[in-house]
Design a protein around this motif. Structure first.
Motif, PDB file in Angstrom:
ATOM      1  N   ARG A  74      46.500 -42.382 -24.952  1.00 40.99           N
ATOM      2  CA  ARG A  74      45.747 -41.902 -26.111  1.00 40.99           C
ATOM      3  C   ARG A  74      45.678 -40.372 -26.106  1.00 40.99           C
ATOM      4  N   ALA A  89      44.320 -44.634 -32.191  1.00 38.25           N
ATOM      5  CA  ALA A  89      44.223 -46.006 -31.701  1.00 38.25           C
ATOM      6  C   ALA A  89      45.567 -46.386 -31.104  1.00 38.25           C
ATOM      7  N   LEU A  90      45.534 -47.154 -30.026  1.00 40.12           N
ATOM      8  CA  LEU A  90      46.752 -47.655 -29.399  1.00 40.12           C
ATOM      9  C   LEU A  90      46.968 -49.084 -29.895  1.00 40.12           C
ATOM     10  N   THR A  91      48.106 -49.321 -30.510  1.00 36.00           N
ATOM     11  CA  THR A  91      48.365 -50.588 -31.182  1.00 36.00           C
ATOM     12  C   THR A  91      49.538 -51.307 -30.527  1.00 36.00           C
ATOM     13  N   THR A  92      49.883 -52.440 -31.096  1.00 41.34           N
ATOM     14  CA  THR A  92      51.018 -53.212 -30.583  1.00 41.34           C
ATOM     15  C   THR A  92      52.310 -52.905 -31.334  1.00 41.34           C
ATOM     16  N   GLY A  97      49.639 -51.364 -36.832  1.00 36.58           N
ATOM     17  CA  GLY A  97      48.772 -50.240 -37.169  1.00 36.58           C
ATOM     18  C   GLY A  97      48.691 -50.003 -38.662  1.00 36.58           C
ATOM     19  N   THR A 232      54.186 -51.502 -28.266  1.00 42.85           N
ATOM     20  CA  THR A 232      53.266 -50.379 -28.173  1.00 42.85           C
ATOM     21  C   THR A 232      53.393 -49.549 -29.439  1.00 42.85           C
ATOM     22  N   SER A 254      35.823 -53.562 -30.561  1.00 41.00           N
ATOM     23  CA  SER A 254      35.774 -52.741 -31.771  1.00 41.00           C
ATOM     24  C   SER A 254      34.390 -52.714 -32.409  1.00 41.00           C
ATOM     25  N   ALA A 270      39.478 -46.355 -32.250  1.00 34.10           N
ATOM     26  CA  ALA A 270      39.591 -47.568 -31.444  1.00 34.10           C
ATOM     27  C   ALA A 270      38.900 -48.767 -32.089  1.00 34.10           C
ATOM     28  N   GLU A 273      41.397 -51.375 -32.368  1.00 33.49           N
ATOM     29  CA  GLU A 273      42.003 -51.937 -31.161  1.00 33.49           C
ATOM     30  C   GLU A 273      41.280 -53.220 -30.766  1.00 33.49           C
ATOM     31  N   ARG A 277      44.404 -56.254 -24.225  1.00 33.81           N
ATOM     32  CA  ARG A 277      45.498 -55.296 -24.258  1.00 33.81           C
ATOM     33  C   ARG A 277      46.295 -55.403 -22.970  1.00 33.81           C
ATOM     34  N   ARG A 282      50.610 -50.046 -21.656  1.00 34.29           N
ATOM     35  CA  ARG A 282      49.972 -48.743 -21.894  1.00 34.29           C
ATOM     36  C   ARG A 282      50.364 -47.731 -20.815  1.00 34.29           C
TER      37      ARG A 282
END
Length: 403
Positions: A74, A89-92, A97, A232, A254, A270, A273, A277, A282
């Motif tokens: 992040r 935000a860290l997504t898949t 996203g 990711t 969240s 986040a 998110e 996870r 990550r």
């Protein structure tokens, strides 16, 4: 570490050193970096160490142990985009996203308008159709200028009070065109209209400053130019825009319940998110981001541009091959057609020779493909890892196909 530092330019010797740390270059001639690039040994090792830690400690306990390391993804993403960590935000992936933030815009009504670049990604258009067009909203394409890219002046002339969103795919999937994201952002800001940028192909390939782009939302993915793991992605949401977005679903991460048993929505990005996870992914993404920043995105851009220019020039000299790229400024995606061969057939024939490319049909960029009368194209995408010898091998293979 910061994105404005100036690492040494990428020399041929530096490229060979990077290739020596990339196992994939020993087993394939890879021209599908826009689909998914080749990860470094260090990125693979970061994931392996975390998976082994999970096996030894248990996944939950190993996740706690790796939390700081994984959170670097992040922080480094914020550096890459000139954003704040709370805006990331860290997504898949890119689609998760983009789709989750689009769904969070709220209810659509008849007459609402969504203005998109003609090269908009098909997955984004699908999400718009399901959520907005069903309610009576319309998707309209921004006219292109004489180079093929979305025209900011034409966009400005389209604006009225019914426009609820402007969405642009910055680097389209079906060729090397680069849309003028910042110029379009200036129009959006002037009229106070939400602006989404799909930067799946741009993140890690172009220097990006979200303040200059002027976007409210920008999405990216780890597996392409960043050379990170699959599943990711990065989601930037401008802090002042975040209160306008209500996620379609939340969980204990969240929106944890407060002392009164009521959900307390997170006040950072986040909120998009989930609590579940992969810490291994990550950790891999964090390493890929660190490598990209250490190499320097300006250096990446320069080397990719050099390789793409060389490939386009060589393909243009092959009888029976048409280079299809548009735009004034171009990316590392090189689209072409070989007379008498569908793009999917070119892909298969090259794969038999150990060369990986991609082929695109209308589902990827439907508005642009239909407007240009394109049914099926071949796409070769370069990386800063790409060598002159690989370019020569690809062009010679295509030359044989075109005879």
């Amino acid at each position: 570490m910061n994105a404005s530092s100036h690492p040494a330019p990428l020399t041929d010797a530096a490229i060979e050193s990077l290739r020596a740390r990339t196992p994939g270059v020993r087993t394939t001639v890879h021209f599908n970096h826009a689909g998914a690039s080749l990860s470094s040994m260090d990125t693979l090792e970061a994931m392996r160490r975390q998976l082994w830690r999970e096996a030894e400690m248990g996944p939950i306990e190993a996740g706690v142990a790796a939390r700081d390391q994984a959170e670097q993804a992040r922080i480094l993403a914020a550096v890459l985009l000139n954003a704040q960590p709370a805006e990331i935000a860290l997504t898949t992936g890119n689609s998760s996203g983009w789709g989750s933030t689009f769904a969070a815009l709220g209810n659509w009504k008849a007459g609402d308008r969504i203005l998109v670049a003609r090269q908009e990604w098909g997955g984004n258009i699908a999400a718009m159709h399901i959520a907005a067009v069903r309610a009576g909203a319309r998707i309209e394409a921004i006219p292109c200028d004489d180079s093929g890219m979305a025209d900011p002046a034409a966009l400005d002339a389209m604006i009225d009070e019914r426009v609820r969103l402007i969405s642009v795919t910055w680097l389209p999937a079906n060729g090397g065109l680069i849309n003028p994201a910042a110029a379009i952002g200036a129009v959006a800001r002037r009229h106070g209209i939400p602006y989404f940028v799909d930067a799946a192909q741009a993140v890690g390939q172009l220097p990006i400053d979200v303040r200059e782009v002027g976007c409210d939302v920008l999405t990216g993915v780890g597996r392409k130019a960043l050379r990170g793991p699959r599943e990711t992605g990065l989601l930037y949401i401008r802090q002042d825009f975040l209160p306008r977005l209500t996620p379609a679903w939340v969980d204990t991460h969240s929106a944890p319940l407060d002392d009164d048993g009521l959900p307390a929505m997170r006040t950072d990005a986040a909120r998009f998110e989930p609590s579940e996870r992969s810490y291994a992914l990550r950790c891999g993404l964090a390493n890929a981001l660190r490598e990209a920043l250490d190499i320097g995105i300006d250096n990446v851009r320069a080397r990719i541009d050099r390789n793409a220019r060389a490939l386009r020039a060589l393909l243009a000299d092959v009888p029976g091959v048409d280079v299809l790229d548009q735009g004034r400024e171009r990316s590392g995606l090189v689209s072409f057609a070989v007379a008498g061969n569908a793009g999917s057939a070119v892909l298969r024939m090259l794969a038999e020779q150990g060369i990986s490319i991609s082929s695109n049909g209308p589902a990827y960029t439907p508005l642009d493909m239909r407007a240009r009368g394109l049914a099926d194209i071949a796409r070769a995408s370069v990386s800063y890892l790409t060598t002159d010898a690989e370019i020569d091998r690809l062009v010679e293979a295509i030359r044989r196909l075109a005879r």
